[in-house]
Design a protein around this motif. Structure first.
Motif, PDB file in Angstrom:
ATOM      1  N   THR A  68      46.131  19.897  -4.613  1.00 32.64           N
ATOM      2  CA  THR A  68      45.524  19.007  -3.448  1.00 32.64           C
ATOM      3  C   THR A  68      45.712  19.718  -2.079  1.00 32.64           C
ATOM      4  N   VAL A  87      48.423  10.669  -1.537  1.00 34.86           N
ATOM      5  CA  VAL A  87      47.722  10.568  -2.774  1.00 34.86           C
ATOM      6  C   VAL A  87      48.016   9.939  -3.843  1.00 34.86           C
ATOM      7  N   PRO A 121      41.098  16.993  -3.714  1.00 33.50           N
ATOM      8  CA  PRO A 121      41.306  15.867  -3.041  1.00 33.50           C
ATOM      9  C   PRO A 121      42.159  16.713  -1.800  1.00 33.50           C
ATOM     10  N   THR A 122      41.685  15.772  -0.657  1.00 31.18           N
ATOM     11  CA  THR A 122      42.207  16.569   0.831  1.00 31.18           C
ATOM     12  C   THR A 122      42.802  15.558   1.564  1.00 31.18           C
ATOM     13  N   VAL A 123      44.095  15.979   2.305  1.00 26.11           N
ATOM     14  CA  VAL A 123      44.549  15.007   3.178  1.00 26.11           C
ATOM     15  C   VAL A 123      44.620  15.677   4.549  1.00 26.11           C
ATOM     16  N   VAL A 159      41.605  11.992   3.043  1.00 24.99           N
ATOM     17  CA  VAL A 159      42.444  10.752   3.531  1.00 24.99           C
ATOM     18  C   VAL A 159      43.240  11.237   4.908  1.00 24.99           C
TER      19      VAL A 159
END
Length: 166
Positions: A68, A87, A121-123, A159
């Motif tokens: 991530t 996540v 997936p990226t935050v 997100v």
């Protein structure tokens, strides 16, 4: 017999190529990277004369076995528990640097959240939204890209969550 025209090769990094293809506004900032500097992100902020709360570092973590991406200001650090929560995970740890490099296609200190070899997936830390533009790595040490946090979130599918601590 006529020669076929050569395909134009892009002179940019995968990150700048992705930005160009998406048609978003961005500015590239290049500076001379000093390998002896203790922090890639702080070096970028100093070299560009930009506040460290507007320069964001890209970190790769392992959340419950899945890589991530976390994008946080260089002025702070990553809260791994908050990242896992953002996540829907339980536990996070920094990813093995070699695995992060191989998966993203970038070298440590030059990992960009954009144009990665494998989309992860990226935050993005919510503090990014307090600035009209932020800077992130453009895909190599000594090269940053400045863009709106909204464009960054849109292009990476990020997100927004509070994942940084001072």
């Amino acid at each position: 017999m006529a020669k076929k025209p050569k395909k134009q090769q892009s002179a940019g990094t995968p990150a700048t190529v992705a930005l160009t293809a998406a048609g978003v506004d961005f500015t590239v900032h290049a500076y001379d990277h000093d390998p002896s500097h203790p922090s890639y992100g702080e070096e970028a902020a100093e070299a560009m004369g930009v506040s460290p709360d507007r320069v964001f570092k890209t970190l790769v973590a392992d959340v419950d076995g899945a890589l991530t991406v976390a994008v946080v200001p260089v002025a702070g650090s990553l809260d791994l528990k908050a990242l896992a929560s953002a996540v829907g995970g339980k536990r996070a740890a920094m990813a093995d640097p070699t695995l992060a490099e191989r998966t993203t296609g970038y070298v440590r200190g030059g990992i960009s959240p954009l144009g990665q070899r494998k989309k992860l997936p990226t935050v993005l830390d919510t503090s990014a939204s307090t600035h009209p533009t932020i800077c992130v790595s453009a895909g190599r040490r000594g090269l940053e890209v400045e863009l709106s946090p909204t464009d960054l979130a849109g292009l990476t599918g990020a997100v927004l969550s509070e994942i940084a601590r001072a």
